[in-house]
Enzyme design. Sequence first.
Site, short mmCIF file in Angstrom:
data_model
loop_
_atom_site.label_atom_id
_atom_site.label_comp_id
_atom_site.label_asym_id
_atom_site.label_seq_id
_atom_site.Cartn_x
_atom_site.Cartn_y
_atom_site.Cartn_z
N GLU A 86 0.92 -1.21 -0.16
CA GLU A 86 -0.17 0.19 -0.06
C GLU A 86 0.83 1.06 0.09
OE1 GLU A 86 -1.99 -3.07 2.88
OE2 GLU A 86 0.29 -2.42 2.20
N GLY B 262 10.00 -40.24 3.09
CA GLY B 262 9.49 -41.46 2.13
C GLY B 262 8.22 -41.64 2.44
#
Length: 359
Positions: free
Chosen positions: A46, A291
């Site tokens: 902004e 895994g």
Amino acid sequence: MREALEEARRGLGRTHPNPCVGALVVKDGKVVGRGHHAQAGAAHAEVVALAEAGALSAGADLYTTLEPCDHWGRTPPCSRAILDAGVARVVAASADPNPLVDGKGLARLRTAGVEVWTGVLHAEAEALNRPFFKSMRTGLPYLTLKVAATLDGKLAAASGDSKWVTGEAARAEVHQLRSQVDAVLVGGGTVRQDDPALTARLPDGNGHQPLRVLLDTEGRLPLTARVFQQADPQRTVVVSAEDSSLAAAARLLSTGARVWGVPRASFGLELTAVLRRLVEDGALHVLVEGGARLFASLLAARLPDELVLYLAPKLLGEDGLSWLGPLGLSRMGEALEVAVDEVTRVGSDVRVKARFLWR
């Protein structure tokens, strides 16, 4: 607002731990200022847009993808900058769940007489910053499971050989993905079997390096592993059971890595404790790369948010190693459901992006 979202995307992977935000100043139907949050500590979107608009900000509309902040952090509050500039109307896509903001910015603007609209393209704005919103609301990181498998769901041959399942284009894309997340998480078995470096290796040699997080219940990982040989050893974290031996911790600490202790679970470590510790360390988006046992444990606990699955045009058959461990499901009605958002060719492979639909 769509243009503001495009501005916000320019900060992807660069604003950690802040969200990506874009803003536009519009006067008489024309964009007179635009900006995005470039990195933590830099001016907010902004403020950048207001600076570009200058005196034209008076009486203008400000579009922002996130509620303006109302507190002093590394930068001054955006709400006050908006009031000082004389903006007449603020349109915000989403409120900010950060307890330091959480409606305060919009409330200050309304109290000062600024017209405020909210909820414009709300879903798109939240999707842009899913890790930020989830961590603020739950204290847990946004979890993406990354899998490379054959068409029949195998991540390696029966011998454990997995070099390479996918082609060069998919592997290059994974390095880009690593550069956009805060941490990469793997189980100890993946370290022993594949010996990954878990780094983001980009063509230009630059890019953000994620935290490398290894689950090692007893602290017995080989110190010769590539993950311990990196130039930034403090970016490697080994998570072990809090009651594992001091000698094991000292051995791991000798590599320069950090060692965290968390409670044990029935099998391995308490994963929710691991994830909360990651958020405390600033890791809001975590990429899990294996895994099979870790994937299954996370899914059984309903913790992942997203799946990125690379499928290679190869078949390994029943004796290949599946990418996902047992889930203990005996009926099709118990199957975990996902919403497929995208299916894309990546070189010779296919990438599937999906979200988990937890019931």
